[in-house]
Write a protein that holds these residues in place. Structure first.
Motif, PDB file in Angstrom:
ATOM      1  N   GLY A   1       0.809  -1.203   0.000  1.00 27.35           N
ATOM      2  CA  GLY A   1       0.000   0.000   0.000  1.00 27.35           C
ATOM      3  C   GLY A   1       0.847   1.259   0.000  1.00 27.35           C
ATOM      4  O   GLY A   1       2.065   1.231  -0.222  1.00 27.35           O
ATOM      5  N   PRO A   2       0.234   2.408   0.285  1.00 27.26           N
ATOM      6  CA  PRO A   2       0.963   3.678   0.291  1.00 27.26           C
ATOM      7  C   PRO A   2       1.875   3.799   1.502  1.00 27.26           C
ATOM      8  O   PRO A   2       1.569   3.307   2.588  1.00 27.26           O
ATOM      9  N   GLY A   3       2.989   4.453   1.300  1.00 31.13           N
ATOM     10  CA  GLY A   3       3.947   4.658   2.383  1.00 31.13           C
ATOM     11  C   GLY A   3       5.116   5.478   1.880  1.00 31.13           C
ATOM     12  O   GLY A   3       4.981   6.252   0.917  1.00 31.13           O
ATOM     13  N   TYR A   4       6.244   5.315   2.539  1.00 28.78           N
ATOM     14  CA  TYR A   4       7.431   6.096   2.185  1.00 28.78           C
ATOM     15  C   TYR A   4       8.663   5.199   2.090  1.00 28.78           C
ATOM     16  O   TYR A   4       8.791   4.220   2.827  1.00 28.78           O
ATOM     17  N   ARG A   5       9.531   5.552   1.161  1.00 28.82           N
ATOM     18  CA  ARG A   5      10.903   5.037   1.205  1.00 28.82           C
ATOM     19  C   ARG A   5      11.659   5.877   2.226  1.00 28.82           C
ATOM     20  O   ARG A   5      11.611   7.098   2.189  1.00 28.82           O
ATOM     21  N   TYR A   6      12.327   5.236   3.129  1.00 28.16           N
ATOM     22  CA  TYR A   6      13.035   5.900   4.225  1.00 28.16           C
ATOM     23  C   TYR A   6      14.508   6.010   3.823  1.00 28.16           C
ATOM     24  O   TYR A   6      15.236   5.017   3.839  1.00 28.16           O
ATOM     25  N   VAL A   7      14.924   7.196   3.419  1.00 31.92           N
ATOM     26  CA  VAL A   7      16.285   7.414   2.911  1.00 31.92           C
ATOM     27  C   VAL A   7      17.064   8.259   3.914  1.00 31.92           C
ATOM     28  O   VAL A   7      16.651   9.374   4.249  1.00 31.92           O
ATOM     29  N   ASP A   8      18.176   7.728   4.403  1.00 33.95           N
ATOM     30  CA  ASP A   8      18.966   8.429   5.407  1.00 33.95           C
ATOM     31  C   ASP A   8      20.431   8.484   4.972  1.00 33.95           C
ATOM     32  O   ASP A   8      20.857   7.739   4.080  1.00 33.95           O
ATOM     33  N   ALA A   9      21.178   9.375   5.595  1.00 34.69           N
ATOM     34  CA  ALA A   9      22.620   9.461   5.355  1.00 34.69           C
ATOM     35  C   ALA A   9      23.341   8.478   6.262  1.00 34.69           C
ATOM     36  O   ALA A   9      22.969   8.287   7.424  1.00 34.69           O
ATOM     37  N   LEU A  10      24.369   7.848   5.729  1.00 35.15           N
ATOM     38  CA  LEU A  10      25.139   6.855   6.472  1.00 35.15           C
ATOM     39  C   LEU A  10      26.599   7.274   6.484  1.00 35.15           C
ATOM     40  O   LEU A  10      27.222   7.418   5.433  1.00 35.15           O
ATOM     41  N   GLU A  11      27.123   7.495   7.683  1.00 35.79           N
ATOM     42  CA  GLU A  11      28.537   7.825   7.843  1.00 35.79           C
ATOM     43  C   GLU A  11      29.317   6.524   7.984  1.00 35.79           C
ATOM     44  O   GLU A  11      29.232   5.844   9.006  1.00 35.79           O
ATOM     45  N   THR A  12      30.060   6.154   6.951  1.00 34.87           N
ATOM     46  CA  THR A  12      30.753   4.872   6.942  1.00 34.87           C
ATOM     47  C   THR A  12      32.017   4.919   7.791  1.00 34.87           C
ATOM     48  O   THR A  12      32.496   5.997   8.178  1.00 34.87           O
ATOM     49  N   GLU A  13      32.575   3.743   8.048  1.00 34.08           N
ATOM     50  CA  GLU A  13      33.754   3.646   8.895  1.00 34.08           C
ATOM     51  C   GLU A  13      34.973   4.317   8.289  1.00 34.08           C
ATOM     52  O   GLU A  13      35.899   4.705   9.009  1.00 34.08           O
TER      53      GLU A  13
ATOM     54  N   LEU B   1      16.541   2.559   3.149  1.00 31.21           N
ATOM     55  CA  LEU B   1      16.357   1.489   4.129  1.00 31.21           C
ATOM     56  C   LEU B   1      15.104   0.662   3.897  1.00 31.21           C
ATOM     57  O   LEU B   1      14.936  -0.387   4.514  1.00 31.21           O
ATOM     58  N   GLY B   2      14.218   1.118   3.027  1.00 25.31           N
ATOM     59  CA  GLY B   2      13.018   0.352   2.739  1.00 25.31           C
ATOM     60  C   GLY B   2      11.750   1.143   2.955  1.00 25.31           C
ATOM     61  O   GLY B   2      11.767   2.364   3.104  1.00 25.31           O
ATOM     62  N   TRP B   3      10.650   0.413   2.984  1.00 29.22           N
ATOM     63  CA  TRP B   3       9.313   0.998   3.033  1.00 29.22           C
ATOM     64  C   TRP B   3       8.802   1.074   4.464  1.00 29.22           C
ATOM     65  O   TRP B   3       8.994   0.148   5.260  1.00 29.22           O
ATOM     66  N   VAL B   4       8.148   2.190   4.771  1.00 25.42           N
ATOM     67  CA  VAL B   4       7.428   2.331   6.047  1.00 25.42           C
ATOM     68  C   VAL B   4       6.031   2.858   5.740  1.00 25.42           C
ATOM     69  O   VAL B   4       5.830   3.577   4.767  1.00 25.42           O
ATOM     70  N   PRO B   5       5.020   2.507   6.551  1.00 32.10           N
ATOM     71  CA  PRO B   5       3.665   3.013   6.311  1.00 32.10           C
ATOM     72  C   PRO B   5       3.579   4.506   6.573  1.00 32.10           C
ATOM     73  O   PRO B   5       4.463   5.112   7.184  1.00 32.10           O
ATOM     74  N   LEU B   6       2.490   5.085   6.133  1.00 34.91           N
ATOM     75  CA  LEU B   6       2.321   6.531   6.244  1.00 34.91           C
ATOM     76  C   LEU B   6       2.418   7.011   7.691  1.00 34.91           C
ATOM     77  O   LEU B   6       2.907   8.109   7.952  1.00 34.91           O
ATOM     78  N   ALA B   7       1.983   6.196   8.633  1.00 31.52           N
ATOM     79  CA  ALA B   7       1.987   6.602  10.042  1.00 31.52           C
ATOM     80  C   ALA B   7       3.387   6.761  10.606  1.00 31.52           C
ATOM     81  O   ALA B   7       3.563   7.368  11.672  1.00 31.52           O
ATOM     82  N   GLN B   8       4.399   6.223   9.911  1.00 36.66           N
ATOM     83  CA  GLN B   8       5.778   6.313  10.405  1.00 36.66           C
ATOM     84  C   GLN B   8       6.442   7.646  10.062  1.00 36.66           C
ATOM     85  O   GLN B   8       7.590   7.866  10.444  1.00 36.66           O
ATOM     86  N   LEU B   9       5.744   8.524   9.373  1.00 32.90           N
ATOM     87  CA  LEU B   9       6.339   9.804   9.006  1.00 32.90           C
ATOM     88  C   LEU B   9       6.805  10.550  10.252  1.00 32.90           C
ATOM     89  O   LEU B   9       6.045  10.747  11.194  1.00 32.90           O
ATOM     90  N   GLY B  10       8.083  10.956  10.266  1.00 30.28           N
ATOM     91  CA  GLY B  10       8.632  11.723  11.369  1.00 30.28           C
ATOM     92  C   GLY B  10       9.187  10.890  12.497  1.00 30.28           C
ATOM     93  O   GLY B  10       9.695  11.432  13.471  1.00 30.28           O
ATOM     94  N   ASN B  11       9.123   9.569  12.380  1.00 25.85           N
ATOM     95  CA  ASN B  11       9.653   8.720  13.443  1.00 25.85           C
ATOM     96  C   ASN B  11      11.169   8.568  13.269  1.00 25.85           C
ATOM     97  O   ASN B  11      11.628   7.907  12.349  1.00 25.85           O
ATOM     98  N   PRO B  12      11.977   9.189  14.139  1.00 29.50           N
ATOM     99  CA  PRO B  12      13.442   9.172  13.967  1.00 29.50           C
ATOM    100  C   PRO B  12      14.070   7.881  14.480  1.00 29.50           C
ATOM    101  O   PRO B  12      14.979   7.907  15.298  1.00 29.50           O
ATOM    102  N   PHE B  13      13.556   6.736  14.033  1.00 31.40           N
ATOM    103  CA  PHE B  13      14.064   5.453  14.538  1.00 31.40           C
ATOM    104  C   PHE B  13      15.565   5.307  14.306  1.00 31.40           C
ATOM    105  O   PHE B  13      16.282   4.761  15.134  1.00 31.40           O
TER     106      PHE B  13
END
Length: 231
Positions: A85-97, A106-118
Motif C-alpha cells: 500500500g501507500p507509504g514512504y521510502r526511508y532514505v537516510d545518510a550513512l557515515e561509513t567507517e 532502508l526500505g518501506w514504512v507506512p504513512l503513520a511512520q512519518l517523522g519517526n526518527p528510529f
C-alpha cells in the motif's frame, strides 16, 4: 483488375511494413530479456566495498556492503508498493567507517511512520545495490515543506542529506548498535531487481501484428467493395 491493383499493392506494402515492425520488436524483446538477465545476475552477485568514485554508468546495480552510523535525519519518498500500500521510502545518510557519507534507502514504512526518527545514531551493517534511479520527469512536484519527496532524485536528495551522490538500496540490514536499545528492523526492504526497468517490447510487437491483421482486413474489404461496385 486495374481498379484493385493499387489497393492490393498498398495492402501488401502496408502489411509488410507492419509485420517488419512487429518482428523488430520481437528481436528487441530478445535483446532486452538478455540485458535483464545480466542485470539480475549482477544484482545477485557477491557484494564488494563501495567504489572510491562510483560511476552511474558502470556501477549501476553493483552489490556493495558497508558498515556505518545513520545520521537519523531521513527524507521520505512517497511511494505505493503492491501488497503493502501507500507509504514512504526511508532514505537516510550513512557515515561509513572510512569517513564517507553516502545515502541508504532502508526500505518501506507506512504513512503513520512519518517523522519517526528510529534510525537516529544507529550503527548498521548494510548489504544492497548501488542505484541511480531515473524517476523524475517534468511533472514531478518539488518536495513539500514537511520533507516529503515524490521521487528519488539522487543529486537533490544528496544535497538535502549533505551526502555524496551514492545511493545504496538496502537488501539486508543488521543493527549493530549497543548504545541505544536494540529494536527489530522496522522497515520493509525493497531490494532491486530487473523489474525496475521497463520491458514493453512484447506489447509493442502484439500491437504491430494486430495492426497488420487490421490492415489486411481493411484491404480485403476495400477490394470487395470495388468489385461489388463493378458488378
Amino acid at each position: 483488375m486495374r481498379k484493385i491493383f493499387f489497393p492490393i499493392l498498398l495492402g501488401i506494402a502496408g502489411c509488410a511494413i507492419l509485420l517488419s515492425l512487429g518482428v523488430w520488436q520481437v528481436q528487441r524483446l530478445q535483446w532486452k530479456t538478455g540485458i535483464l538477465t545480466e542485470i539480475d545476475a549482477t544484482i545477485a552477485s557477491d557484494p564488494v566495498a563501495i567504489p572510491a568514485d562510483p560511476d552511474p554508468a558502470t556501477d549501476q546495480f553493483r552489490p556493495v556492503a558497508t558498515q556505518g552510523r545513520l545520521k537519523g535525519t531521513p527524507l521520505y519518498v512517497l511511494v505505493t508498493i503492491e501488497g503493502l500500500g501507500p507509504g514512504y521510502r526511508y532514505v537516510d545518510a550513512l557515515e561509513t567507517e572510512d569517513g564517507r557519507t553516502v545515502m541508504v534507502d532502508l526500505g518501506w514504512v507506512p504513512l503513520a511512520q512519518l517523522g519517526n526518527p528510529f534510525t537516529k545514531f544507529h550503527v548498521i551493517d548494510v548489504t544492497g545495490n548501488l542505484h541511480w534511479p531515473d524517476d523524475k520527469d517534468d511533472w514531478t512536484p518539488d518536495p513539500d515543506p514537511k520533507g516529503i519527496w515524490f521521487t528519488r532524485d539522487v543529486p537533490s536528495i544528496a544535497a538535502g542529506l549533505n551526502a555524496e551522490q551514492t545511493l545504496i538500496v538496502a537488501r539486508d540490514v543488521q543493527l549493530l548498535d549497543l548504545v541505544t536499545p536494540l529494536q527489530s528492523y522496522p522497515f520493509q526492504p525493497l531490494p532491486l531487481d530487473s523489474g525496475v526497468i521497463k520491458n514493453d517490447h512484447l506489447n509493442y510487437a502484439i500491437t504491430w501484428f494486430m495492426l497488420a491483421l487490421v490492415w489486411v482486413i481493411m484491404t480485403g474489404y476495400l477490394i470487395f467493395r470495388i468489385r461489388q461496385e463493378d458488378r
